[in-house]
Design an enzyme around this catalytic site. Structure first.
Site, PDB file in Angstrom:
ATOM      1  N   THR A  94       0.825  -1.210   0.000  1.00  0.00           N
ATOM      2  CA  THR A  94       0.000   0.000   0.000  1.00  0.00           C
ATOM      3  C   THR A  94       0.861   1.264   0.000  1.00  0.00           C
ATOM      4  O   THR A  94       0.548   2.239  -0.697  1.00  0.00           O
ATOM      5  CB  THR A  94      -0.938  -0.002   1.218  1.00  0.00           C
ATOM      6  OG1 THR A  94      -1.843  -1.111   1.119  1.00  0.00           O
ATOM      7  CG2 THR A  94      -1.742   1.284   1.281  1.00  0.00           C
TER       8      THR A  94
ATOM      9  N   SER B 130      -6.974  -0.654  -6.699  1.00  0.00           N
ATOM     10  CA  SER B 130      -6.578  -1.002  -5.332  1.00  0.00           C
ATOM     11  C   SER B 130      -5.118  -1.398  -5.378  1.00  0.00           C
ATOM     12  O   SER B 130      -4.608  -1.831  -6.425  1.00  0.00           O
ATOM     13  CB  SER B 130      -7.415  -2.182  -4.820  1.00  0.00           C
ATOM     14  OG  SER B 130      -6.826  -2.781  -3.675  1.00  0.00           O
ATOM     15  N   THR B 131      -4.442  -1.260  -4.251  1.00  0.00           N
ATOM     16  CA  THR B 131      -3.080  -1.790  -4.185  1.00  0.00           C
ATOM     17  C   THR B 131      -3.056  -3.248  -4.594  1.00  0.00           C
ATOM     18  O   THR B 131      -2.104  -3.726  -5.214  1.00  0.00           O
ATOM     19  CB  THR B 131      -2.535  -1.652  -2.747  1.00  0.00           C
ATOM     20  OG1 THR B 131      -2.443  -0.267  -2.409  1.00  0.00           O
ATOM     21  CG2 THR B 131      -1.165  -2.295  -2.603  1.00  0.00           C
ATOM     22  N   ASN B 132      -4.151  -3.955  -4.301  1.00  0.00           N
ATOM     23  CA  ASN B 132      -4.163  -5.401  -4.465  1.00  0.00           C
ATOM     24  C   ASN B 132      -4.273  -5.854  -5.917  1.00  0.00           C
ATOM     25  O   ASN B 132      -4.088  -7.049  -6.196  1.00  0.00           O
ATOM     26  CB  ASN B 132      -5.303  -6.007  -3.652  1.00  0.00           C
ATOM     27  CG  ASN B 132      -5.177  -5.681  -2.187  1.00  0.00           C
ATOM     28  OD1 ASN B 132      -4.121  -5.247  -1.724  1.00  0.00           O
ATOM     29  ND2 ASN B 132      -6.255  -5.877  -1.428  1.00  0.00           N
TER      30      ASN B 132
ATOM     31  N   THR C 160      34.794 -38.578 -13.125  1.00  0.00           N
ATOM     32  CA  THR C 160      33.547 -38.721 -12.381  1.00  0.00           C
ATOM     33  C   THR C 160      33.905 -38.964 -10.924  1.00  0.00           C
ATOM     34  O   THR C 160      34.842 -39.715 -10.625  1.00  0.00           O
ATOM     35  CB  THR C 160      32.692 -39.900 -12.906  1.00  0.00           C
ATOM     36  OG1 THR C 160      33.443 -41.109 -12.812  1.00  0.00           O
ATOM     37  CG2 THR C 160      32.283 -39.671 -14.361  1.00  0.00           C
TER      38      THR C 160
ATOM     39  N   LYS D 193      50.533 -15.606  -5.719  1.00  0.00           N
ATOM     40  CA  LYS D 193      49.274 -16.344  -5.715  1.00  0.00           C
ATOM     41  C   LYS D 193      48.190 -15.524  -6.434  1.00  0.00           C
ATOM     42  O   LYS D 193      48.017 -14.335  -6.174  1.00  0.00           O
ATOM     43  CB  LYS D 193      48.838 -16.627  -4.283  1.00  0.00           C
ATOM     44  CG  LYS D 193      47.639 -17.553  -4.147  1.00  0.00           C
ATOM     45  CD  LYS D 193      47.442 -17.933  -2.677  1.00  0.00           C
ATOM     46  CE  LYS D 193      46.342 -18.958  -2.508  1.00  0.00           C
ATOM     47  NZ  LYS D 193      45.001 -18.371  -2.674  1.00  0.00           N
TER      48      LYS D 193
ATOM     49  N   SER E 251      46.780 -12.779  -2.620  1.00  0.00           N
ATOM     50  CA  SER E 251      47.053 -12.903  -1.193  1.00  0.00           C
ATOM     51  C   SER E 251      47.851 -11.706  -0.700  1.00  0.00           C
ATOM     52  O   SER E 251      48.667 -11.141  -1.422  1.00  0.00           O
ATOM     53  CB  SER E 251      47.839 -14.189  -0.910  1.00  0.00           C
ATOM     54  OG  SER E 251      48.257 -14.249   0.435  1.00  0.00           O
ATOM     55  N   SER E 252      47.600 -11.365   0.556  1.00  0.00           N
ATOM     56  CA  SER E 252      48.377 -10.304   1.189  1.00  0.00           C
ATOM     57  C   SER E 252      49.661 -10.846   1.801  1.00  0.00           C
ATOM     58  O   SER E 252      50.513 -10.078   2.248  1.00  0.00           O
ATOM     59  CB  SER E 252      47.532  -9.638   2.283  1.00  0.00           C
ATOM     60  OG  SER E 252      47.227 -10.583   3.303  1.00  0.00           O
TER      61      SER E 252
END
Length: 496
Positions: A122, A161-163, A208, A345, A339-340
């Site tokens: 609404t 209507s909102t509906n 697999t 990497k 990586s830090s």
């Protein structure tokens, strides 16, 4: 504001008083007076919604197609009401002019409501009603809030209507947004097919359960990725067709109360013309007022697509793992240091982010399912969270697919030698011998490969009872990536 000036000769004090600019206006709704920013097009009910639902910080304007869809519905209603003689033509023209502005992307800042809201939408319906009314009054040369000339409820929301407005707008927004996802998936599938062609001669080991299986080409692997996504492009179109059926004209619960008998047909026809979408009236408006089954079905389709994409990204991460300690059969583009602390990497960051998007969409699907189940009697009040999760799923998935294509798949290269080395070190070729020598003998040879450390080619060459033709065929992995006629037992060498 006071300004003071001193003249050197007469030491005269001059005081200037200016009026502070207005920053708010006061309007009233059935609950009483409400303070509203003076430059806002929205009115009191929107202001109450802003105050009541400070939940996520995500505004409904985040989804322009949803706002556009609301404008389409309001324009269709105004046109239909004017044709039926229930709305003054001049008012209808002003309403339509504002709706055109909104549909063109203007005034989005005047839709500040949170996507999470009570009231079954609404607040959202009143948001657009108030914006249309106040912007319309401005066009008419009148001040905002002079609703006796153009009223949010009596004029803009007439016969609605909102509906019926809100669920209709959600359906339109999904239809308007779905195409972007389909195009993104098509483009990704095309890129994968290009890689399939480029990798068609790269022989590798199929697996697999993460164990050695049988030979295949890297091209076949990528073609399978493309095929599964193209399936979903088609399914998204088919399931999206469920949103063509709308409940506009049903008003509060589907009985059509407060509408002209000709309104529903006229409004749906106008909406079809305005939006360009093949919308049709629901067969049973009371059922359509509360039924959210199409949302659940479409969400399930988005979950299916997300699941497939996540699986593909899992495979890309595995195939590119290493580079020295993993499979290293393909290379993904290096986008950023990984990586830090670990120099050199580089991580598969794009597949990782697509995985995360997939997990989010799977969670959204559960939310939509629960919200749909929570409907009661003649209305499902949970449609705001359904709308948010569906529209955000479409947005996230579309963006993720585009990023996967442009920042990852386009730059994938193959490590053909690594692929061949893995294949030759495996027992995969033993499967191809089964029709000629039987499962038990093939299993013995596979065991010998593993225990001796030799390649399958070396082990076969040491078998005195196998024909040279059979050994040659088994040694050609290209022959083992497609159907072949069974080799007769006569291909075994006769005993000396």
């Amino acid at each position: 504001m006071r300004l003071r000036a001193n003249c050197a000769s007469a030491m005269t004090e001059v005081i200037v008083v200016t009026k502070a600019p207005e920053i708010e206006r006061i309007e009233k709704d059935p609950l009483g007076p409400v303070s509203i920013p003076v430059d806002a097009y929205y009115g009191p009910q929107t202001a109450r919604g802003i105050a009541n639902f400070p939940i996520s910080g995500i505004r409904i304007s985040h989804f322009p197609n949803f706002i556009k869809s609301l404008a389409y519905v309001k324009m269709a209603a105004a046109r239909a009401n004017a044709v039926l003689g229930d709305l003054d033509k001049q008012k209808a023209d002003v309403i339509c002019q504002v709706c055109e502005e909104i549909a063109a992307g203007r005034h989005l800042s005047h839709f500040p409501l949170d996507v999470f809201q009570g009231g079954a939408g609404t607040s959202t319906n009143m948001n657009i009603n108030e914006v249309i009314a106040n912007r319309g009054l401005e066009i008419m040369g009148l001040p905002r809030g002079q609703y006796d000339q153009l009223h949010p409820n009596n004029d803009v929301n007439f016969a609605q209507s909102t509906n019926d407005v809100y669920p209709t707008a959600i359906r339109l927004a999904i239809l308007l947004s779905r195409g972007a996802l389909q195009r993104a998936l098509e483009q990704l599938a095309t890129e994968l097919e290009g890689k399939s062609e480029a990798f068609s001669d790269v022989i590798k080991l199929g697996r697999t359960q993460l164990q050695d299986a049988v030979p295949m080409t890297l091209g076949q692997e990528f073609q399978a990725f493309a095929t599964t996504l193209r399936e979903d492009v088609a399914r998204l179109g088919e399931i999206g067709a469920f949103f063509h059926e709308i409940n506009l004209g049903g008003t509060a619960i589907g009985t059509g109360i407060n509408t002209n008998p000709g309104y529903q047909a006229a409004a749906v026809a106008e909406l079809r013309a305005i939006s360009g979408l093949p919308v049709i009236p629901a067969g049973n408006l009371i059922e359509a007022c509360w039924d959210t089954g199409a949302f659940v079905l479409f969400s399930g389709m988005l979950k299916r697509t997300a699941t497939k994409l996540s699986k593909i990204c899992n495979d890309l991460r595995l195939l590119s793992s290493g580079p020295r300690g993993g499979l290293n059969e393909i290379n993904l583009p290096a986008l950023q240091p990984g990586s830090s602390i670990m120099p050199g990497k580089v991580n598969p960051v794009v597949p990782e982010v697509v995985n995360q998007v997939a997990f989010q969409i799977i969670g959204y699907d559960l939310t939509i399912t629960l919200a749909s189940e929570a409907g009661q009697l003649q209305l499902n009040v949970m449609e705001p969270v359904i709308a948010y999760n569906l529209l955000h799923s479409l947005e996230l998935l579309t963006n993720a697919v585009d990023v996967l294509r442009t920042k990852c798949v386009v730059g994938i290269t193959a490590n053909a030698e690594t692929c061949r080395r893995h294949l030759e070190a495996s027992t995969a070729v033993a499967t191809a011998l089964t029709p000629a020598i039987g499962y038990d003998r093939a299993a013995e040879l596979a065991k010998l490969v593993l225990s001796s450390g030799k390649t399958i080619r070396e082990v076969l060459a040491e078998q005195p009872d196998l024909s040279e033709e059979l050994i040659a065929q088994a040694a050609d992995p290209h022959l083992l990536t497609r159907p072949m006629p069974s080799r007769p037992a006569s291909q075994q060498r006769a005993e000396d």
